[in-house]
Write a protein that holds these residues in place. Sequence first.
Motif, PDB file in Angstrom:
ATOM      1  N   TYR A  39     -14.537  47.704  10.169  1.00  0.00           N
ATOM      2  CA  TYR A  39     -14.539  48.151   8.781  1.00  0.00           C
ATOM      3  C   TYR A  39     -15.798  47.736   8.029  1.00  0.00           C
ATOM      4  N   VAL A  40     -16.320  46.536   8.319  1.00  0.00           N
ATOM      5  CA  VAL A  40     -17.457  46.067   7.542  1.00  0.00           C
ATOM      6  C   VAL A  40     -18.698  46.919   7.788  1.00  0.00           C
ATOM      7  N   ILE A  41     -18.846  47.483   8.986  1.00  0.00           N
ATOM      8  CA  ILE A  41     -19.989  48.358   9.258  1.00  0.00           C
ATOM      9  C   ILE A  41     -19.888  49.634   8.427  1.00  0.00           C
ATOM     10  N   ALA A  42     -18.722  50.276   8.470  1.00  0.00           N
ATOM     11  CA  ALA A  42     -18.532  51.488   7.671  1.00  0.00           C
ATOM     12  C   ALA A  42     -18.692  51.201   6.184  1.00  0.00           C
ATOM     13  N   TYR A  43     -18.186  50.054   5.748  1.00  0.00           N
ATOM     14  CA  TYR A  43     -18.294  49.661   4.341  1.00  0.00           C
ATOM     15  C   TYR A  43     -19.760  49.510   3.933  1.00  0.00           C
TER      16      TYR A  43
END
Length: 362
Positions: A155-159
Motif C-alpha cells: 500500500y505504501v508504494i501506491a500511496y
Amino acid sequence: MRAAVLTEFGAPLTVQEVPDPVAGLGEVVVDVLATCVAPYAAEVFSGARNYPLVPPVVPGTGGLGRVAHIGPDATRLRVGDLVWCDPTVRSRDDALTPDITLQGWSSRGDGGARLARYLHDGAFAESMRVPTENVFRLPATAEDDVARWASLSVYVIAYGGLLAGGLAAGETLLVSGATGNLGSSAVALALAMGAGRVVAPGRNRAALGLLTDRFGPRVRPVVLSGEEAADRAAMSAAADGPVDMVIDLLPPSAPSSAARAAAMTVREYGRVVLMGGVGMLGGADFALPYPWIMRNSVTVRGQWMYPRTANVGIIRLLASGAPDLAHERNRSFALDDVNSAVTYAAAHGGPFDRTVLTPSAG
C-alpha cells in the motif's frame, strides 16, 4: 539467528544460521514478525529481473516486527514497540538528491550500491538492522493481525504515487495495471482518499469483477484488447468525463503501448505518474508524443517508491479502516518454508492476494 539466504541467482534460498545484527549509532535492531513476499520475487532470485543484489544476501523488502535494540540517539522508540521497517534507505549526506537503496532488494547508482553494501540484508530473517529514521511505530490495532498488516509494504508504494500526482477528492483516476497486486491497492487507496471514480483497465475479467464487486460503481472496469487506439478510446469512454490523473503500475512484461494508451487518456493540464516496470526488460520505448504533452500542458512525473512522510500517512489511513484490510487474502509461511512462499506468491499475484513470511513467529 536464522535467515533465508540467496547464495546465488538461480538457486533456492537456504535457511541458515547467520550472525546476529548489531545496531550502531543511528540504527535499530528489529525482530521480524511478518514481511510480504512480492509476486515477482522468483524473477528477482532467478536473476531474470537483473536486480543489483550481491549474493550471499538476505533478501526481503520491509517488514513488521518488535524493536529489540535501539541506539543512543533514539528518543521515542522503546524496546518491545511494534513497528514497520521502511526498506527505502536514503543517504544522510545529501538532502537534495540522496542516494537510495531498497534494503535487501535493489539500489540506484554507485551511491545506492555503497549503501547496499553497508545495509546489505533484508527482512527474510529473524532479526534485521534498520536505520532509526526508517522505523515507524504502529497503532495498537495492528497487534491483532500482524500478518495482515504486512500488506503495508504494498500500500505504501501506491500511496506514494497518489501523493506524487496530487490526487484530490472527487477527481477521476485511471490506474494502469489495476488488476495487479500493486495496482489493485492503488484502486482501494484512491477511493479511500476520496476519488470520485477510478477507471480500472485490464485483461483479467475475473480480477476486474473482483474490483467492481468490492467497490461498486465508483470503479469503471475496462477489458483491454491490446489494440492501442481502441483501448485508449474505451478507457476514455469509461471515465464518463475528464481523466484528471493516470498512475502507471504495469510490470516489466507489459508492452509500452499499454502504458502509453493509458497515459494519453489524461485531460489537458492532467497528471501522469510513472511507477511501473515498463521497459526494464527491453522492448519499445514509452514514447509519449512531445506535441501532445506540450500543447495539453500535461505533467509527466516518475516516482520511485515514496517520501519518508508517506509512511506516517499510510499507517494512519490503514488504521482508520479505509481501506479495510479484512478484504486481504493472506497466506502465511514459516521461515523454513520460504521457497514454498516464493512459489506461492508467483501464482497468487492478483488483487489483494498477499503472501507473508513470518520469520520470528515460532
